[in-house]
Scaffold this active site. Structure first.
Site, PDB file in Angstrom:
ATOM      1  N   LYS A   1     -88.308 -15.873  -4.547  1.00  0.00           N
ATOM      2  CA  LYS A   1     -88.704 -15.729  -5.950  1.00  0.00           C
ATOM      3  C   LYS A   1     -90.223 -15.514  -6.076  1.00  0.00           C
ATOM      4  CE  LYS A   1     -88.667 -18.439 -10.145  1.00  0.00           C
ATOM      5  NZ  LYS A   1     -89.566 -17.429 -10.608  1.00  0.00           N
TER       6      LYS A   1
ATOM      7  N   LYS B   1     -94.314 -16.653  -0.804  1.00  0.00           N
ATOM      8  CA  LYS B   1     -93.953 -15.676   0.243  1.00  0.00           C
ATOM      9  C   LYS B   1     -95.196 -15.128   0.932  1.00  0.00           C
ATOM     10  CE  LYS B   1     -92.068 -12.878  -2.667  1.00  0.00           C
ATOM     11  NZ  LYS B   1     -92.167 -13.757  -3.839  1.00  0.00           N
TER      12      LYS B   1
ATOM     13  N   LYS C   1     -96.882  -6.582  -7.227  1.00  0.00           N
ATOM     14  CA  LYS C   1     -98.139  -7.329  -7.371  1.00  0.00           C
ATOM     15  C   LYS C   1     -99.187  -6.855  -6.356  1.00  0.00           C
ATOM     16  CE  LYS C   1     -97.207 -11.791  -7.231  1.00  0.00           C
ATOM     17  NZ  LYS C   1     -97.518 -13.192  -6.843  1.00  0.00           N
TER      18      LYS C   1
ATOM     19  N   ASP D   1     -86.681 -11.624  -6.902  1.00  0.00           N
ATOM     20  CA  ASP D   1     -86.147 -12.046  -8.208  1.00  0.00           C
ATOM     21  C   ASP D   1     -84.967 -11.173  -8.618  1.00  0.00           C
ATOM     22  OD1 ASP D   1     -89.023 -12.908  -8.062  1.00  0.00           O
ATOM     23  OD2 ASP D   1     -88.414 -13.936  -9.890  1.00  0.00           O
TER      24      ASP D   1
HETATM   25  P1  ADP Z   1     -95.480 -15.165  -3.806  1.00  0.00           P
HETATM   26  O1  ADP Z   1     -95.984 -14.232  -2.765  1.00  0.00           O
HETATM   27  O2  ADP Z   1     -94.128 -15.709  -3.483  1.00  0.00           O
HETATM   28  O3  ADP Z   1     -95.524 -14.589  -5.199  1.00  0.00           O
HETATM   29  P2  ADP Z   1     -97.889 -16.661  -3.186  1.00  0.00           P
HETATM   30  O4  ADP Z   1     -97.816 -16.706  -1.711  1.00  0.00           O
HETATM   31  O5  ADP Z   1     -98.831 -15.697  -3.805  1.00  0.00           O
HETATM   32  O6  ADP Z   1     -96.440 -16.456  -3.819  1.00  0.00           O
HETATM   33  O7  ADP Z   1     -98.198 -18.157  -3.631  1.00  0.00           O
HETATM   34  C1  ADP Z   1     -98.375 -18.542  -4.975  1.00  0.00           C
HETATM   35  C2  ADP Z   1     -99.381 -19.679  -5.029  1.00  0.00           C
HETATM   36  O8  ADP Z   1     -98.861 -20.830  -4.374  1.00  0.00           O
HETATM   37  C3  ADP Z   1    -100.687 -19.336  -4.333  1.00  0.00           C
HETATM   38  O9  ADP Z   1    -101.760 -19.638  -5.176  1.00  0.00           O
HETATM   39  C4  ADP Z   1    -100.711 -20.199  -3.082  1.00  0.00           C
HETATM   40  O10 ADP Z   1    -101.997 -20.649  -2.795  1.00  0.00           O
HETATM   41  C5  ADP Z   1     -99.793 -21.366  -3.449  1.00  0.00           C
HETATM   42  N1  ADP Z   1     -99.071 -21.902  -2.274  1.00  0.00           N
HETATM   43  C6  ADP Z   1     -98.127 -21.277  -1.535  1.00  0.00           C
HETATM   44  N2  ADP Z   1     -97.671 -22.071  -0.548  1.00  0.00           N
HETATM   45  C7  ADP Z   1     -98.351 -23.245  -0.653  1.00  0.00           C
HETATM   46  C8  ADP Z   1     -98.346 -24.500   0.063  1.00  0.00           C
HETATM   47  N3  ADP Z   1     -97.516 -24.693   1.083  1.00  0.00           N
HETATM   48  N4  ADP Z   1     -99.192 -25.471  -0.324  1.00  0.00           N
HETATM   49  C9  ADP Z   1    -100.027 -25.278  -1.369  1.00  0.00           C
HETATM   50  N5  ADP Z   1    -100.079 -24.148  -2.096  1.00  0.00           N
HETATM   51  C10 ADP Z   1     -99.253 -23.140  -1.757  1.00  0.00           C
HETATM   52 MG    MG Z   2     -96.580 -12.278  -2.985  1.00  0.00          MG
END
Ligand code: ADP
Ligand code: MG
Ligand code: SF4
Length: 254
Positions: A9, A14, A40, A127
């Site tokens: 999601k 990810k 994104k 999603d």
């Molecule tokens: P996605 O790629 O799934 O959209 P992101 O990797 O960009 O999500 O992560 C979203 C937010 O969550 C980021 O700001 C990241 O720093 C935070 N985040 C992800 N994994 C962790 C974790 N294990 N501990 C703390 N923060 C995390």
């Molecule tokens: Mg991402």
């Protein structure tokens, strides 16, 4: 060449997980290519100093047939080959179609033959698992799929849908489900909830990643945790995940 797709999601973590995994794999000496498949277009941000790289879709629109690999690929930390498929103008066009165009271009430009990545990782928004976003599952683009989830209802719902999509293609011997990656959000009974989901999906949790503020600290530096804080406990967790992926690669080759 092992090709893995990491779905989940939006906002679940990810790109954070994939970038740290890529950097951890690179630390073991592997040649890694990371392809962001989320409109994104920020999958590889923490591998390239926190900036955004030109997306394949945008570059294709500007340069058309004259697009070269150097226009769309940036060599990030640890030598990770970074690419972003990109997305359409909001409200117009199909994001899935963008992924397909990006894949076609990489083949046309012989990206895999020229750079010979040992591991290709697709970071895919899960999603909506429509035909477009299912592209990395199809026609041999990926061998194995891992799903990032927390114990939150919506992320488990998305995980369940992704697992169903993987099954749609399993009888054609495309991608198989490698397991769940539990990226904790510290909600109540999180471990049990995700364990139950893994049983329902007939798979396992291959890695538990705790919530840790060091992720944001590294992000603020425009880096992965593995790059910025290699001795931290969190880096060891991403290294552990990398070792599991390598082990599977070796087992599959036997
Ligand atoms: P996605 O790629 O799934 O959209 P992101 O990797 O960009 O999500 O992560 C979203 C937010 O969550 C980021 O700001 C990241 O720093 C935070 N985040 C992800 N994994 C962790 C974790 N294990 N501990 C703390 N923060 C995390
Ligand atoms: Mg991402
Ligand atoms: Fe494209 Fe999927 Fe959106 Fe349909 S739902 S327009 S296939 S990205």
């Amino acid at each position: 060449m092992k090709k893995i797709a990491i779905y989940g999601k939006g906002g679940i973590g990810k790109s954070t997980t994939v970038s740290n995994l890529s950097r951890a794999l690179a630390a073991t000496g592997k040649t890694v290519m990371q392809i962001g498949c989320d409109p994104k277009a920020d999958s590889t941000k923490s591998l390239v100093g926190g900036k955004r790289i030109p997306t394949i879709l945008h570059t294709l629109k500007e340069k058309k047939k004259s697009t070269k690999l150097e226009d769309i690929m940036v060599v990030g930390d640890g030598g990770v080959l970074c690419l972003e498929a990109g997305g359409p103008t909001p409200g117009i066009g199909c994001a899935g179609r963008g992924i397909i165009s990006a894949f076609e271009l990489l083949e046309e430009l012989n990206a895999y033959e020229i750079y010979k990545p040992e591991i290709v990782i697709y970071d895919v928004l899960g999603d909506v698992v429509c035909g477009g976003f299912a592209m990395p599952l199809r026609k041999g683009y990926s061998d194995e799929v891992f799903i990032v989830t927390s114990g939150e209802m919506m992320s488990m719902y998305a995980a369940s849908n992704i697992a169903k999509a993987v099954r749609q293609f399993s009888n054609r011997e495309y991608a198989s489900l490698g397991g769940l990656i539990l990226n904790a959000k510290n909600i109540e009974n999180e471990g049990e909830l995700v364990k139950k989901l893994s049983t329902e999906l007939d798979t396992s949790i291959i890695q538990y990643i705790p919530r840790n503020p060091i992720v944001q600290k590294a992000e603020n530096l425009g880096k992965t945790v593995v790059e910025a804080f290699p001795d931290d406990e969190m880096s060891k967790i991403y290294m552990d995940l990398a070792q599991k992926i390598i082990k599977e690669e070796n087992d599959n080759e036997k």
